[in-house]
Design a protein around this motif. Structure first.
Motif, short mmCIF file in Angstrom:
data_model
loop_
_atom_site.label_atom_id
_atom_site.label_comp_id
_atom_site.label_asym_id
_atom_site.label_seq_id
_atom_site.Cartn_x
_atom_site.Cartn_y
_atom_site.Cartn_z
N ARG A 138 -24.49 14.49 1.45
CA ARG A 138 -23.93 14.16 0.15
C ARG A 138 -23.00 12.94 0.19
NH1 ARG A 138 -23.13 16.69 -4.80
NH2 ARG A 138 -21.18 16.18 -5.86
N ASN A 139 -22.13 12.89 1.20
CA ASN A 139 -21.19 11.78 1.35
C ASN A 139 -21.20 11.34 2.81
OD1 ASN A 139 -19.77 11.88 -1.38
ND2 ASN A 139 -19.43 13.98 -0.64
N CYS A 140 -21.72 10.16 3.09
CA CYS A 140 -21.87 9.74 4.49
C CYS A 140 -21.23 8.37 4.72
CB CYS A 140 -23.35 9.66 4.87
SG CYS A 140 -24.17 11.26 4.93
N LEU A 141 -20.71 8.22 5.94
CA LEU A 141 -20.17 6.94 6.40
C LEU A 141 -20.86 6.54 7.69
CD1 LEU A 141 -16.32 7.57 5.92
CD2 LEU A 141 -17.87 6.36 4.37
N SER A 142 -21.05 5.24 7.87
CA SER A 142 -21.60 4.73 9.12
C SER A 142 -21.16 3.27 9.25
CB SER A 142 -23.12 4.89 9.16
OG SER A 142 -23.62 4.63 10.46
N GLU A 143 -21.96 2.47 9.97
CA GLU A 143 -21.62 1.07 10.18
C GLU A 143 -21.95 0.26 8.94
OE1 GLU A 143 -24.15 -0.44 13.35
OE2 GLU A 143 -25.81 0.73 12.59
N GLU A 144 -21.39 -0.89 8.73
CA GLU A 144 -20.24 -1.58 9.31
C GLU A 144 -19.42 -1.96 8.10
OE1 GLU A 144 -17.67 -3.16 11.51
OE2 GLU A 144 -19.41 -2.99 12.81
N GLY A 145 -18.18 -2.20 8.16
CA GLY A 145 -17.38 -2.58 7.00
C GLY A 145 -15.97 -2.92 7.44
N GLY A 146 -15.15 -3.33 6.48
CA GLY A 146 -13.74 -3.58 6.75
C GLY A 146 -13.43 -4.91 7.40
N SER A 147 -14.42 -5.82 7.47
CA SER A 147 -14.11 -7.17 7.92
C SER A 147 -13.66 -7.99 6.71
CB SER A 147 -15.33 -7.80 8.60
OG SER A 147 -16.46 -7.75 7.75
N HIS A 148 -13.29 -9.23 6.94
CA HIS A 148 -12.63 -10.03 5.91
C HIS A 148 -13.50 -11.22 5.50
CE1 HIS A 148 -8.67 -7.99 6.64
NE2 HIS A 148 -9.28 -7.75 7.80
N LEU A 149 -13.40 -11.58 4.22
CA LEU A 149 -14.06 -12.79 3.73
C LEU A 149 -13.06 -13.94 3.69
CD1 LEU A 149 -16.32 -11.56 0.78
CD2 LEU A 149 -16.97 -12.05 3.14
N PRO A 150 -13.41 -15.08 4.23
CA PRO A 150 -12.49 -16.23 4.29
C PRO A 150 -12.48 -17.01 2.98
CG PRO A 150 -14.52 -16.78 5.42
CD PRO A 150 -14.67 -15.36 4.96
N ALA A 151 -11.68 -16.58 2.02
CA ALA A 151 -11.61 -17.27 0.73
C ALA A 151 -11.06 -18.68 0.93
CB ALA A 151 -10.74 -16.49 -0.24
N THR A 152 -11.54 -19.61 0.15
CA THR A 152 -11.17 -21.02 0.33
C THR A 152 -9.71 -21.30 -0.03
OG1 THR A 152 -11.97 -21.53 -1.90
CG2 THR A 152 -13.53 -21.81 -0.08
N ASP A 153 -9.08 -20.43 -0.82
CA ASP A 153 -7.68 -20.66 -1.19
C ASP A 153 -6.71 -19.96 -0.26
OD1 ASP A 153 -7.99 -18.02 -1.88
OD2 ASP A 153 -7.37 -18.24 -3.98
N GLY A 154 -7.24 -19.39 0.85
CA GLY A 154 -6.38 -18.72 1.82
C GLY A 154 -6.12 -17.27 1.52
N SER A 155 -6.63 -16.75 0.41
CA SER A 155 -6.45 -15.33 0.10
C SER A 155 -7.42 -14.49 0.91
CB SER A 155 -6.63 -15.08 -1.40
OG SER A 155 -7.95 -15.41 -1.80
N ASP A 156 -7.30 -13.19 0.78
CA ASP A 156 -8.06 -12.26 1.61
C ASP A 156 -8.97 -11.42 0.73
OD1 ASP A 156 -8.94 -10.91 3.84
OD2 ASP A 156 -7.07 -9.82 4.19
N ALA A 157 -10.02 -10.87 1.32
CA ALA A 157 -10.89 -9.89 0.67
C ALA A 157 -11.52 -9.05 1.77
CB ALA A 157 -11.97 -10.57 -0.17
#
Length: 443
Positions: free
Chosen positions: A171-190
Motif C-alpha cells: 500500500r505504501n512503499c519506499l525505495s531508491e532514490e531521492g533527497g538529492s538537490h537541484l542546483p538552481a541558477t540563483d543559488g537557492s535549493d530544491a
C-alpha cells in the motif's frame, strides 16, 4: 570516524558487510547469491522478535522480509523495499577494492554503496530500532531485502508480487532514490522526490537477406547492409518532448531566465542543464537506444538473418502500440521487411504528488531543510517500486543527501567505477528514515 548516533553506526557497519558479501547479479538466474546478504540481515535482526519470511524462487536467490505488526489494524502500513544485489564490476578500472568496503576521507567505497546498499542498510537499521524500542507502531512496518532488482526483479520483488502478493503490504512503499538537490541558477535549493519511473519496451528487429559464400556477393541482397540501414533509421528517430506537470515543475525549479526556461519546456537547450542534460532529456522523452546488433557467424558466409535490439523507455501514457507505430513510420519503405518482436515490456508507473505518504516525505524533508521546495521527478531507470504501484499502492524514492550533493552527482555514481557513498549521507538518510517512520507510523 565517529558516528553521530548508535543507529548511524549500526547502519554503516551493516552497509560494509553488505558490500563485502559481493552479491553480484550478472543478469543470469544463477548469479547474485543474495542468500549471503539475506543471512547477514537475519543475523542483524536476531533477538528482536520480528517476524521473518524468506523467499527463494531460485537457489541462492533469496529475498527476506522483516515485519513488525502495528497496534491499529486500520492504520496505514509502511513497507521499505531495499535491494541486496549489485551489478558487476570492470575490475581494472577500479582504484579501490570493489568488495572491501574501504572507508577513506569520509567515503565508503564499494560496488552497490550508492545503488542502493546504503539505503537498504538505513532501512534495516531503522526497522530494527523500532523493534528494539518495545513499542509497536500504529501501522505495520515491513523491511524487505529484495533480490534480483538489477535484473528487473523477476526473482525478487516481481516474483513476490506475482506468487506471494499477500506476504506484506504494497500500500505504501519506499525505495531508491531521492533527497538529492537541484542546483538552481540563483543559488537557492530544491530537493528531489522520485514519484515514478519510465517503463520498458524492448524490441528485437529482424531482417532477412540472401545467404551465400562470402567470395561471391554479386547480385545478392546483403543482410548486413540491410540491418545497417534499419539501425540508421531507428537511430535517427527524434521523439517529441512530453510536457506535463512533472517536467514543467522540474524545469522551473532551476530558476533559469525566461528564454532558457521556455526552450527547455519546448524540448531544447538541454545543454543548459549541465551534467543533468542526459537525465533530463530521458525524463521528458520516449528514448530509443539501439544496443545489440547480431549478424553472421563465419567470416566467409553471407548471413541470411540479422537482428537489432532496442532499449526503449516509455513515459506514463505511452503505449506499446504507439511505439510499434513510431518504429514502422521511421522504417518507411523497409517496414514490411522488418519483423518487430517484443521482449521485456512494462508500462511506466507513477504515484500521486499527494496523499499521506507523500505529505509525510515532504514534511520530513522540511525537518532537515526548512523552506526548501520539493520537486517530484520520474526516474529514467527501473526500481522495485513499480510492483507496488501495480498492486494498487504508492511508491516513492526516498533518501537524503547533504547540501551540495546534487542529483547529477548521485546519478553519476550509479554503476560507476570506484562507486562510493558519503558517510555523512548514510547518517543523514538514517535520520530521515527514522523521522519519517515516526511521523507516518507513530513509531
Amino acid at each position: 570516524m565517529h558516528r553521530d548516533t548508535p543507529l548511524a553506526e549500526a547502519a554503516t557497519t551493516l552497509l560494509k558487510e553488505l558490500i563485502r558479501n559481493a552479491c553480484v547479479n550478472d543478469l543470469t538466474p544463477d548469479s547474485g547469491n543474495e542468500v549471503r546478504n539475506a543471512d547477514t540481515l537475519e543475523r542483524f535482526f536476531a533477538g528482536t522478535g520480528v517476524a521473518v519470511r524468506r523467499f527463494e524462487p531460485n537457489p541462492t536467490r533469496v529475498s527476506i522480509a522483516f515485519t513488525i505488526d502495528g497496534s491499529d489494524p486500520e492504520a496505514e502500513p509502511l513497507t521499505l523495499l531495499g535491494h541486496t544485489d549489485v551489478v558487476p564490476v570492470d575490475l581494472p578500472k577500479w582504484t579501490h577494492d570493489p568488495f572491501a568496503a574501504e572507508e577513506t576521507d569520509g567515503r565508503i567505497y564499494g560496488r552497490g554503496a550508492t545503488d542502493m546498499l546504503y539505503i537498504t542498510a538505513a532501512m534495516a537499521a531503522v526497522t530494527r530500532d523500532v523493534a528494539l524500542s518495545g513499542k509497536k507502531p500504529r501501522g505495520t512496518l515491513t523491511f524487505v531485502g529484495c533480490a534480483d532488482e538489477e535484473a528487473r526483479g523477476g526473482l525478487g520483488a516481481g516474483w513476490i508480487a506475482e506468487h506471494e502478493p499477500d506476504a506484506f503490504s504494497w500500500r505504501n512503499c519506499l525505495s531508491e532514490e531521492g533527497g538529492s538537490h537541484l542546483p538552481a541558477t540563483d543559488g537557492s535549493d530544491a530537493l528531489v522526490i522520485v514519484v515514478g519511473e519510465k517503463g520498458a519496451a524492448q524490441r528485437r528487429l529482424t531482417v532477412h537477406g540472401d545467404a551465400g559464400h562470402g567470395s561471391t556477393p554479386y547480385g545478392r541482397e546483403q543482410t548486413v547492409g540491410l540491418i545497417a540501414e534499419v539501425a540508421r533509421r531507428v537511430a535517427a528517430i527524434e521523439t517529441d518532448v512530453a510536457s506535463d506537470e512533472l517536467w514543467e515543475g522540474y524545469v522551473r525549479a532551476f530558476r533559469f531566465d525566461p528564454a532558457t526556461e521556455q526552450a527547455l519546456l519546448r524540448g531544447s537547450s538541454y545543454e543548459s542543464l549541465g551534467d543533468l542534460a542526459r537525465y533530463s532529456h530521458a525524463m521528458s522523452h520516449l528514448t530509443i537506444s539501439p544496443t545489440v546488433l547480431r549478424a553472421g557467424n563465419a567470416i566467409n558466409v553471407l548471413p541470411s538473418t540479422a537482428h537489432l535490439e532496442l532499449d526503449i523507455r516509455p513515459l506514463p501514457g505511452q503505449s506499446q502500440e504507439d511505439i510499434d507505430a513510431l518504429l514502422r513510420d521511421a522504417l518507411g519503405d523497409l517496414a514490411d521487411r522488418v519483423t518487430i518482436e517484443h521482449l521485456i515490456t512494462e508500462d511506466a508507473t507513477v504515484s500521486p504528488t499527494s496523499g499521506p505518504l507523500y505529505e509525510s516525505i515532504v514534511d520530513t524533508f522540511s525537518d532537515f531543510f526548512p523552506g526548501v521546495p520539493v520537486v517530484p521527478t520520474i526516474a529514467a531507470g527501473g526500481s522495485d517500486l513499480r510492483f507496488a504501484r501495480r498492486e494498487g499502492g504508492v511508491g516513492y524514492g526516498f533518501a537524503l543527501h547533504q547540501s551540495g550533493q546534487t542529483l547529477g552527482n548521485v546519478l553519476d555514481l550509479l554503476h560507476s567505477h570506484d562507486e562510493f557513498v558519503e558517510v555523512a549521507d548514510v547518517e543523514l538518510t538514517v535520520k530521515a528514515y527514522r523521522a519519517l517512520v515516526r511521523r507516518f507510523l507513530g513509531a
